[in-house]
Design an enzyme around this catalytic site. Structure first.
Site, mmCIF file in Angstrom:
data_model
loop_
_atom_site.group_PDB
_atom_site.id
_atom_site.type_symbol
_atom_site.label_atom_id
_atom_site.label_comp_id
_atom_site.label_asym_id
_atom_site.label_seq_id
_atom_site.Cartn_x
_atom_site.Cartn_y
_atom_site.Cartn_z
ATOM 1 N N LYS A 115 0.738 -1.234 -0.052
ATOM 2 C CA LYS A 115 0.008 0.051 0.066
ATOM 3 C C LYS A 115 0.819 1.309 0.019
ATOM 4 O O LYS A 115 0.381 2.280 -0.588
ATOM 5 C CB LYS A 115 -1.045 0.093 1.255
ATOM 6 C CG LYS A 115 -2.099 -0.969 1.026
ATOM 7 C CD LYS A 115 -3.447 -0.467 1.778
ATOM 8 C CE LYS A 115 -4.539 -1.522 1.586
ATOM 9 N NZ LYS A 115 -5.667 -1.196 2.383
ATOM 10 N N LYS A 197 -4.264 -9.828 -6.718
ATOM 11 C CA LYS A 197 -5.358 -10.165 -5.891
ATOM 12 C C LYS A 197 -6.411 -9.320 -6.422
ATOM 13 O O LYS A 197 -6.398 -8.297 -6.672
ATOM 14 C CB LYS A 197 -4.983 -9.776 -4.587
ATOM 15 C CG LYS A 197 -6.058 -10.333 -3.558
ATOM 16 C CD LYS A 197 -5.540 -9.470 -2.133
ATOM 17 C CE LYS A 197 -6.003 -8.029 -1.895
ATOM 18 N NZ LYS A 197 -5.944 -7.617 -0.798
ATOM 19 N N LYS A 200 -10.702 -4.344 -4.489
ATOM 20 C CA LYS A 200 -11.627 -3.132 -4.599
ATOM 21 C C LYS A 200 -10.732 -1.918 -5.133
ATOM 22 O O LYS A 200 -11.216 -0.827 -5.770
ATOM 23 C CB LYS A 200 -12.425 -2.670 -3.462
ATOM 24 C CG LYS A 200 -11.819 -2.684 -2.309
ATOM 25 C CD LYS A 200 -12.704 -2.746 -1.006
ATOM 26 C CE LYS A 200 -11.961 -3.103 0.187
ATOM 27 N NZ LYS A 200 -12.621 -3.713 1.511
HETATM 28 P P1 TYM Z 1 -9.963 -5.950 3.600
HETATM 29 O O1 TYM Z 1 -11.136 -4.874 3.741
HETATM 30 O O2 TYM Z 1 -9.042 -5.741 2.519
HETATM 31 O O3 TYM Z 1 -10.868 -7.429 3.071
HETATM 32 C C1 TYM Z 1 -11.858 -8.050 3.806
HETATM 33 C C2 TYM Z 1 -11.772 -9.310 3.753
HETATM 34 O O4 TYM Z 1 -11.885 -9.872 2.375
HETATM 35 C C3 TYM Z 1 -10.734 -10.932 2.070
HETATM 36 N N1 TYM Z 1 -10.410 -10.644 0.787
HETATM 37 C C4 TYM Z 1 -10.200 -11.698 0.153
HETATM 38 N N2 TYM Z 1 -10.444 -12.982 0.329
HETATM 39 C C5 TYM Z 1 -10.109 -13.590 -1.048
HETATM 40 N N3 TYM Z 1 -9.754 -13.212 -2.216
HETATM 41 C C6 TYM Z 1 -9.607 -11.817 -2.518
HETATM 42 N N4 TYM Z 1 -9.167 -11.097 -3.583
HETATM 43 C C7 TYM Z 1 -9.938 -10.940 -1.226
HETATM 44 N N5 TYM Z 1 -9.773 -9.690 -1.178
HETATM 45 C C8 TYM Z 1 -10.099 -9.325 0.002
HETATM 46 C C9 TYM Z 1 -9.503 -10.334 3.010
HETATM 47 O O5 TYM Z 1 -8.477 -11.408 3.255
HETATM 48 C C10 TYM Z 1 -10.490 -10.050 4.463
HETATM 49 O O6 TYM Z 1 -10.626 -11.055 4.936
HETATM 50 N N6 TYM Z 1 -7.318 -5.426 7.610
HETATM 51 C C11 TYM Z 1 -8.549 -6.179 6.986
HETATM 52 C C12 TYM Z 1 -9.821 -5.636 7.701
HETATM 53 C C13 TYM Z 1 -9.908 -5.705 9.250
HETATM 54 C C14 TYM Z 1 -10.072 -7.101 9.856
HETATM 55 C C15 TYM Z 1 -9.871 -6.640 11.620
HETATM 56 C C16 TYM Z 1 -10.395 -8.162 9.607
HETATM 57 C C17 TYM Z 1 -9.774 -4.772 9.958
HETATM 58 N N7 TYM Z 1 -9.874 -5.464 11.320
HETATM 59 C C18 TYM Z 1 -10.223 -7.609 12.154
HETATM 60 C C19 TYM Z 1 -10.133 -9.258 10.391
HETATM 61 C C20 TYM Z 1 -10.312 -9.001 11.866
HETATM 62 C C21 TYM Z 1 -8.902 -5.705 5.471
HETATM 63 O O7 TYM Z 1 -7.957 -4.795 5.049
HETATM 64 O O8 TYM Z 1 -9.702 -6.320 4.989
#
Ligand code: TYM
Length: 331
Positions: A115, A197, A200
Site C-alpha cells: 500500500k 489479488k 476493490k
Molecule cells: P479488506 O477490507 O481488504 O478485505 C476484507 C476481507 O476479504 C478478504 N479478501 C479476499 N479474500 C480472497 N480473495 C480476495 N481477492 C480478497 N480480497 C479481500 C480479506 O482477506 C478480508 O478477510 N485489515 C482487514 C480488515 C480488518 C479486519 C480486522 C479483518 C480490520 N480489522 C479484524 C479481520 C479482523 C482488511 O483490510 O480487509
C-alpha cells in the site's frame, strides 16, 4: 451473548464496494460459522481512512456494507454488527498495543509495503500502524477465530505475537486468536491480471457483489486466460484459467476435477460464460436482498446502534482490565 460459545471477530473496510473476493474469502465463512460461534462483524471505517476517502462516499458505503452483510445471510439477531468508529475502545486499545509493537514488525508487513508503494505520496503513520488497530479489534473481544482471506494471515499472526507478549508481561489478558482461511477462495485473483489479488482498489478486474448480471457476464467474458485451449487447473502456468476454475467451484460447490471434466474439449468462450453465469446466480439473491434492505434506513440504523452498544459493553471489559494491568489510575 452466550458465554459458552467461542467467538469470532472479522471486518471489512468500507473503502470500496464489497467484492467477490471478500465474499469468497471471508463473508461466506462468517455465514457458515454463525450457528457454531458468537460473531462480531465490523465495518472498519477507521482502517479505511488510512488512505484518503471521499467523506460522503465513506458514509454511504459504511451503511451499504451493513445491508450487504445482512443480505449475504448474516443474522443481526445472532451476531453483533457494528461500525468501528462507534466503539471508541478500538482506538484506545490500539494506542496501548502500539506501545507493545516493534517498528521492525510493522515494517515487515506485506500489505504495508504494497500500500505504501501504491500511495507513495501519502504514506501516513496510520497506514503504518494499521495492523495494531486490527490487533485491537480482535483482542478487545477475546476472539478465538478470525475468518479472513489469505492476505490477512500475516496481520492475524502479528496479533497473536502482540497478545502473547502482553500476556507474558502482565499475566493472561488476551485470548490468542487463530486465522480461519478457507481451502477454496482464500485468494481470488483479478480477472484482468491473474498475477494480482482481486481488489476493490483495482476495479477493472474486480467483480462487486452489487454488479448487475450483464456487468458480471461482461467482466468474465473479458477475463484474461492464456493462448492454450484446455480448461486445466495449473496455477503456475495457467493462472487465469486456474482462478476461473476456483471461482466456478467456490460458486457451485463442485470440485476442480469435476469442473475440468465438465469443460473438457470445450473452448474458453463456453467456460468463461459458464463461470459468469454461476457467479450471476450466486450473487443475484444477495444483490436483490441488499437493495431491499438499503431502502429501510431506520432498520439499518437500529442494527448498527444496537450492535455498537453491545460491542462497547464487551470491549470495555477488556480495555479496563488492560488499563488496570499497565498501571493507569481507575476512572
Ligand atoms: P479488506 O477490507 O481488504 O478485505 C476484507 C476481507 O476479504 C478478504 N479478501 C479476499 N479474500 C480472497 N480473495 C480476495 N481477492 C480478497 N480480497 C479481500 C480479506 O482477506 C478480508 O478477510 N485489515 C482487514 C480488515 C480488518 C479486519 C480486522 C479483518 C480490520 N480489522 C479484524 C479481520 C479482523 C482488511 O483490510 O480487509
Amino acid at each position: 451473548m452466550d458465554e459458552r460459545k467461542k467467538r469470532i471477530f472479522s471486518g471489512i473496510q468500507p473503502s470500496g464496494e464489497l467484492t467477490l473476493g471478500s465474499y469468497m474469502g471471508a463473508i461466506r465463512n462468517w455465514v457458515a460459522l454463525q450457528e457454531e460461534y458468537d460473531g462480531l462483524y465490523c465495518i472498519v471505517d477507521e482502517h479505511a481512512i488510512t488512505v484518503r476517502q471521499d467523506p460522503a462516499l465513506l458514509r454511504r458505503r459504511s451503511v451499504a456494507q451493513l445491508a450487504q452483510y445482512i443480505a449475504c445471510g448474516l443474522d443481526p439477531e445472532k451476531n453483533i454488527m457494528f461500525i468501528q468508529s462507534h466503539v471508541p475502545q478500538h482506538a484506545e486499545l490500539a494506542w496501548i498495543l502500539g506501545c507493545y509493537t516493534q517498528f521492525g514488525e510493522l515494517s515487515r508487513m506485506t500489505q504495508f509495503k504494497a500500500k505504501s508503494a501504491q500511495h507513495a505520496d501519502n504514506i501516513t503513520a496510520g497506514l503504518f500502524t494499521y495492523p495494531v488497530l486490527m490487533a485491537a479489534d480482535i483482542l478487545l473481544y477475546q476472539a478465538d477465530l478470525v475468518p479472513v482471506g489469505e492476505d490477512q494471515r500475516q496481520h492475524v499472526e502479528l496479533t497473536r505475537d502482540i497478545a502473547q507478549r502482553f500476556n507474558g508481561l502482565y499475566s493472561n489478558t488476551f485470548t490468542l486468536p487463530e486465522a480461519f482461511i478457507p481451502k477454496m477462495g482464500a485468494r481470488i485473483m483479478s480477472l484482468d491480471d491473474p498475477g494480482a489479488k482481486m481488489s476493490k482498489s483495482a476495479p477493472e478486474g474486480c467483480v462487486n457483489l452489487m454488479d448487475p448480471p450483464e456487468v458480471i457476464l461482461k467482466k468474465f467474458k473479458r477475463a484474461v486466460t492464456d493462448c492454450e485451449t484446455a480448461v486445466k487447473f495449473d496455477k503456475a502456468n495457467k493462472p487465469g484459467v486456474s482462478n476461473l476454475l476456483t471461482i466456478y467451484c467456490a460458486a457451485t460447490g463442485k470440485t476442480i476435477e469435476a469442473a475440468e471434466a465438465e469443460f473438457a474439449g470445450q473452448g474458453y468462450g463456453v467456460f468463461k460464460s459458464a463461470v459468469g453465469e454461476a457467479v450471476v446466480e450466486l450473487l443475484r439473491p444477495i444483490r436483490e436482498e441488499a437493495e431491499r434492505i438499503m431502502g429501510d434506513k431506520a432498520y439499518l440504523e437500529s442494527v448498527y446502534q444496537a450492535g455498537a452498544e453491545r460491542a462497547r459493553y464487551l470491549a470495555n471489559k477488556t480495555l479496563s482490565k488492560v488499563q488496570r494491568k499497565i498501571g493507569f489510575v481507575a476512572r
